[in-house]
Design a protein around this motif. Structure first.
Motif, PDB file in Angstrom:
ATOM      1  N   SER A 128       0.821  -1.208   0.000  1.00 43.86           N
ATOM      2  CA  SER A 128       0.000   0.000   0.000  1.00 43.86           C
ATOM      3  C   SER A 128       0.857   1.261   0.000  1.00 43.86           C
ATOM      4  O   SER A 128       0.501   2.274  -0.613  1.00 43.86           O
ATOM      5  CB  SER A 128      -0.931   0.005   1.216  1.00 43.86           C
ATOM      6  OG  SER A 128      -1.905  -1.014   1.100  1.00 43.86           O
ATOM      7  N   SER A 132       0.667   3.955  -2.889  1.00 41.62           N
ATOM      8  CA  SER A 132       0.342   5.330  -2.544  1.00 41.62           C
ATOM      9  C   SER A 132       1.231   6.327  -3.275  1.00 41.62           C
ATOM     10  O   SER A 132       0.798   7.438  -3.605  1.00 41.62           O
ATOM     11  CB  SER A 132       0.456   5.542  -1.030  1.00 41.62           C
ATOM     12  OG  SER A 132      -0.522   4.787  -0.349  1.00 41.62           O
ATOM     13  N   ARG A 133       2.453   5.937  -3.536  1.00 41.00           N
ATOM     14  CA  ARG A 133       3.334   6.815  -4.309  1.00 41.00           C
ATOM     15  C   ARG A 133       2.795   6.991  -5.728  1.00 41.00           C
ATOM     16  O   ARG A 133       2.851   8.090  -6.295  1.00 41.00           O
ATOM     17  CB  ARG A 133       4.763   6.260  -4.314  1.00 41.00           C
ATOM     18  CG  ARG A 133       5.451   6.347  -2.952  1.00 41.00           C
ATOM     19  CD  ARG A 133       6.931   6.045  -3.033  1.00 41.00           C
ATOM     20  NE  ARG A 133       7.209   4.639  -3.234  1.00 41.00           N
ATOM     21  CZ  ARG A 133       7.324   3.752  -2.255  1.00 41.00           C
ATOM     22  NH1 ARG A 133       7.159   4.117  -0.993  1.00 41.00           N
ATOM     23  NH2 ARG A 133       7.601   2.477  -2.522  1.00 41.00           N
ATOM     24  N   LEU A 135      -0.426   6.666  -6.567  1.00 35.65           N
ATOM     25  CA  LEU A 135      -1.640   7.466  -6.423  1.00 35.65           C
ATOM     26  C   LEU A 135      -1.302   8.948  -6.269  1.00 35.65           C
ATOM     27  O   LEU A 135      -1.973   9.812  -6.855  1.00 35.65           O
ATOM     28  CB  LEU A 135      -2.443   6.987  -5.212  1.00 35.65           C
ATOM     29  CG  LEU A 135      -3.131   5.620  -5.334  1.00 35.65           C
ATOM     30  CD1 LEU A 135      -3.636   5.158  -3.972  1.00 35.65           C
ATOM     31  CD2 LEU A 135      -4.284   5.680  -6.332  1.00 35.65           C
ATOM     32  N   SER A 136      -0.269   9.248  -5.502  1.00 40.66           N
ATOM     33  CA  SER A 136       0.122  10.639  -5.288  1.00 40.66           C
ATOM     34  C   SER A 136       0.593  11.289  -6.585  1.00 40.66           C
ATOM     35  O   SER A 136       0.260  12.448  -6.874  1.00 40.66           O
ATOM     36  CB  SER A 136       1.220  10.720  -4.222  1.00 40.66           C
ATOM     37  OG  SER A 136       0.745  10.241  -2.974  1.00 40.66           O
ATOM     38  N   TYR A 151      -9.179   5.833  -4.318  1.00 39.87           N
ATOM     39  CA  TYR A 151      -8.976   4.398  -4.142  1.00 39.87           C
ATOM     40  C   TYR A 151     -10.159   3.845  -3.360  1.00 39.87           C
ATOM     41  O   TYR A 151     -10.673   4.482  -2.423  1.00 39.87           O
ATOM     42  CB  TYR A 151      -7.665   4.109  -3.409  1.00 39.87           C
ATOM     43  CG  TYR A 151      -7.313   2.634  -3.402  1.00 39.87           C
ATOM     44  CD1 TYR A 151      -6.737   2.039  -4.521  1.00 39.87           C
ATOM     45  CD2 TYR A 151      -7.591   1.840  -2.293  1.00 39.87           C
ATOM     46  CE1 TYR A 151      -6.434   0.677  -4.534  1.00 39.87           C
ATOM     47  CE2 TYR A 151      -7.285   0.479  -2.301  1.00 39.87           C
ATOM     48  CZ  TYR A 151      -6.716  -0.089  -3.424  1.00 39.87           C
ATOM     49  OH  TYR A 151      -6.425  -1.439  -3.436  1.00 39.87           O
ATOM     50  N   GLU A 157      -7.832  -4.171   2.501  1.00 40.92           N
ATOM     51  CA  GLU A 157      -7.263  -2.897   2.956  1.00 40.92           C
ATOM     52  C   GLU A 157      -7.632  -2.572   4.397  1.00 40.92           C
ATOM     53  O   GLU A 157      -7.041  -1.662   4.999  1.00 40.92           O
ATOM     54  CB  GLU A 157      -7.722  -1.752   2.047  1.00 40.92           C
ATOM     55  CG  GLU A 157      -7.118  -1.749   0.668  1.00 40.92           C
ATOM     56  CD  GLU A 157      -7.835  -2.660  -0.307  1.00 40.92           C
ATOM     57  OE1 GLU A 157      -7.333  -2.860  -1.428  1.00 40.92           O
ATOM     58  OE2 GLU A 157      -8.918  -3.199   0.052  1.00 40.92           O
ATOM     59  N   TRP A 167      -5.385   0.528   4.678  1.00 42.86           N
ATOM     60  CA  TRP A 167      -6.216   1.715   4.427  1.00 42.86           C
ATOM     61  C   TRP A 167      -5.645   2.946   5.141  1.00 42.86           C
ATOM     62  O   TRP A 167      -5.617   4.046   4.573  1.00 42.86           O
ATOM     63  CB  TRP A 167      -7.643   1.450   4.890  1.00 42.86           C
ATOM     64  CG  TRP A 167      -8.655   2.488   4.483  1.00 42.86           C
ATOM     65  CD1 TRP A 167      -9.327   3.356   5.305  1.00 42.86           C
ATOM     66  CD2 TRP A 167      -9.138   2.747   3.169  1.00 42.86           C
ATOM     67  NE1 TRP A 167     -10.189   4.141   4.586  1.00 42.86           N
ATOM     68  CE2 TRP A 167     -10.096   3.784   3.262  1.00 42.86           C
ATOM     69  CE3 TRP A 167      -8.858   2.214   1.910  1.00 42.86           C
ATOM     70  CZ2 TRP A 167     -10.776   4.294   2.150  1.00 42.86           C
ATOM     71  CZ3 TRP A 167      -9.537   2.716   0.803  1.00 42.86           C
ATOM     72  CH2 TRP A 167     -10.474   3.738   0.931  1.00 42.86           C
ATOM     73  N   ILE A 170      -2.645   4.131   3.153  1.00 38.42           N
ATOM     74  CA  ILE A 170      -3.060   4.859   1.950  1.00 38.42           C
ATOM     75  C   ILE A 170      -3.536   6.263   2.323  1.00 38.42           C
ATOM     76  O   ILE A 170      -3.181   7.253   1.669  1.00 38.42           O
ATOM     77  CB  ILE A 170      -4.170   4.079   1.215  1.00 38.42           C
ATOM     78  CG1 ILE A 170      -3.618   2.758   0.669  1.00 38.42           C
ATOM     79  CG2 ILE A 170      -4.764   4.914   0.079  1.00 38.42           C
ATOM     80  CD1 ILE A 170      -4.692   1.782   0.228  1.00 38.42           C
ATOM     81  N   SER A 173      -0.561   8.475   3.292  1.00 40.49           N
ATOM     82  CA  SER A 173       0.520   8.592   2.306  1.00 40.49           C
ATOM     83  C   SER A 173       0.082   9.225   0.997  1.00 40.49           C
ATOM     84  O   SER A 173       0.879   9.312   0.057  1.00 40.49           O
ATOM     85  CB  SER A 173       1.113   7.203   2.021  1.00 40.49           C
ATOM     86  OG  SER A 173       1.536   6.580   3.215  1.00 40.49           O
ATOM     87  N   THR A 174      -1.163   9.650   0.915  1.00 35.26           N
ATOM     88  CA  THR A 174      -1.655  10.302  -0.294  1.00 35.26           C
ATOM     89  C   THR A 174      -2.125  11.707   0.056  1.00 35.26           C
ATOM     90  O   THR A 174      -2.475  11.983   1.210  1.00 35.26           O
ATOM     91  CB  THR A 174      -2.821   9.511  -0.920  1.00 35.26           C
ATOM     92  OG1 THR A 174      -3.836   9.276   0.081  1.00 35.26           O
ATOM     93  CG2 THR A 174      -2.346   8.179  -1.471  1.00 35.26           C
ATOM     94  N   SER A 178      -6.846  13.513  -2.787  1.00 36.41           N
ATOM     95  CA  SER A 178      -7.215  12.207  -3.310  1.00 36.41           C
ATOM     96  C   SER A 178      -8.357  11.619  -2.486  1.00 36.41           C
ATOM     97  O   SER A 178      -8.466  11.836  -1.284  1.00 36.41           O
ATOM     98  CB  SER A 178      -6.008  11.268  -3.341  1.00 36.41           C
ATOM     99  OG  SER A 178      -5.531  11.011  -2.045  1.00 36.41           O
TER     100      SER A 178
END
Length: 284
Positions: A128, A132-133, A135-136, A151, A157, A167, A170, A173-174, A178
């Motif tokens: 995750s 997350s990287r 997603l970012s 997400y 999760e 979860w 995520i 880290s986002t 998001s």
């Protein structure tokens, strides 16, 4: 609500004050709920969805006769007074080679919320973090287009202790832009409190899936996996979305069709149950 959830509620209410007065969430349906019926009659199914009173639809890769003509699909949605509440897309649709085509298609539909429905990396904390990287990076890439990445959780999760689940990784880290699209059915299936998670990450539940789902052996006699015929605290959840979620869309999703009911008929039953809950709540 346990002590930890109560603390999350207080903190979320304070931090989410700026979202508290947001407009009332609109009601949409995830089209995966009618995945068979929509393949048989795309236009007829969406027309019936509109007549049920839904305000929007969330796409899941099925576009009927409009798969190469988003402008015509947008016109069809407009004719039926439906908005595009969002779309489930996989990471491979947002690679550099496909990014412009994918985003242009959904921009034409008036869609600003792109949500990753599932990824194998979501099953672990380390996976995750790596996801997350990605997603970012997509969040930054989509922002100039006026679009957001999100997400969507399954049970994987939500595994582990609250605060250290995939979860949670995520969420932390986002970027705050998001979307954390919580699937309430899977959250409860995993034994977690969906209300507490809304308060824990205020402003991030831009859209959420309202789904009645039972963990193995947890079904209560007389209950069915239909909203309002189960034991989920839908009123409490809706209150949390209004107060702290920053929620634009409540999206009904149906995965189970009890007693031989058709897919759209079951969706209609869940919508009726949700509307009955909403009717008991004071207007925001």
């Amino acid at each position: 609500m346990n002590k930890q959830a109560m603390l999350c509620a207080v903190l979320g209410t304070l931090l989410g004050a700026s979202q508290a007065m947001a407009a009332e969430p609109r009601l949409g349906v995830q089209l995966w709920s009618v995945k068979d019926e929509i393949k048989q009659d795309f236009e007829g199914t969406l027309t019936r969805i509109s007549r049920l009173g839904f305000q929007g639809v969330e796409f899941a890769g099925e576009f009927g006769p409009y798969k190469d003509n988003p402008a015509a699909l947008r016109a069809f949605l407009d004719k039926n007074r439906l908005q595009c509440a969002g779309a489930h897309v996989h990471f491979d649709q947002l690679t550099d080679a496909r990014f412009e085509a994918t985003t242009a298609f959904y921009k034409t539909l008036g869609c600003s919320n792109l949500v990753i429905p599932m990824d194998a990396r979501g099953a672990s904390v380390d996976g995750s973090a790596a996801m997350s990287r990605e997603l970012s990076a997509l969040s930054s890439k989509l922002a100039p287009k006026g679009m957001r990445i999100g997400y969507h959780n399954h049970a994987q999760e939500m595994a582990g202790a609250v605060g250290s689940t995939p979860w949670d990784v995520i969420a932390r880290s986002t970027p705050k832009e998001s979307i954390l699209q919580q699937d309430v059915g899977w959250t409860t299936f995993a034994g977690k409190d969906p209300v507490a998670y809304v308060y824990k990450y205020p402003g991030r539940t831009v859209s959420t899936h309202y789904k009645a789902k039972f963990a193995p052996g947890a079904a209560v006699a007389g209950s069915t996996p239909i909203i309002g015929q189960d034991k989920t605290d839908w009123a409490g959840l809706t209150r949390a979305l209004r107060q702290a979620g920053g929620t634009e869309w409540i999206i009904v999703e149906q995965e189970e069709y009890p007693n031989g009911m058709g897919q759209l008929d079951t969706v209609a039953a869940s919508l009726a149950g949700l509307k009955a809950v909403l009717a008991t709540m004071p207007a925001q």
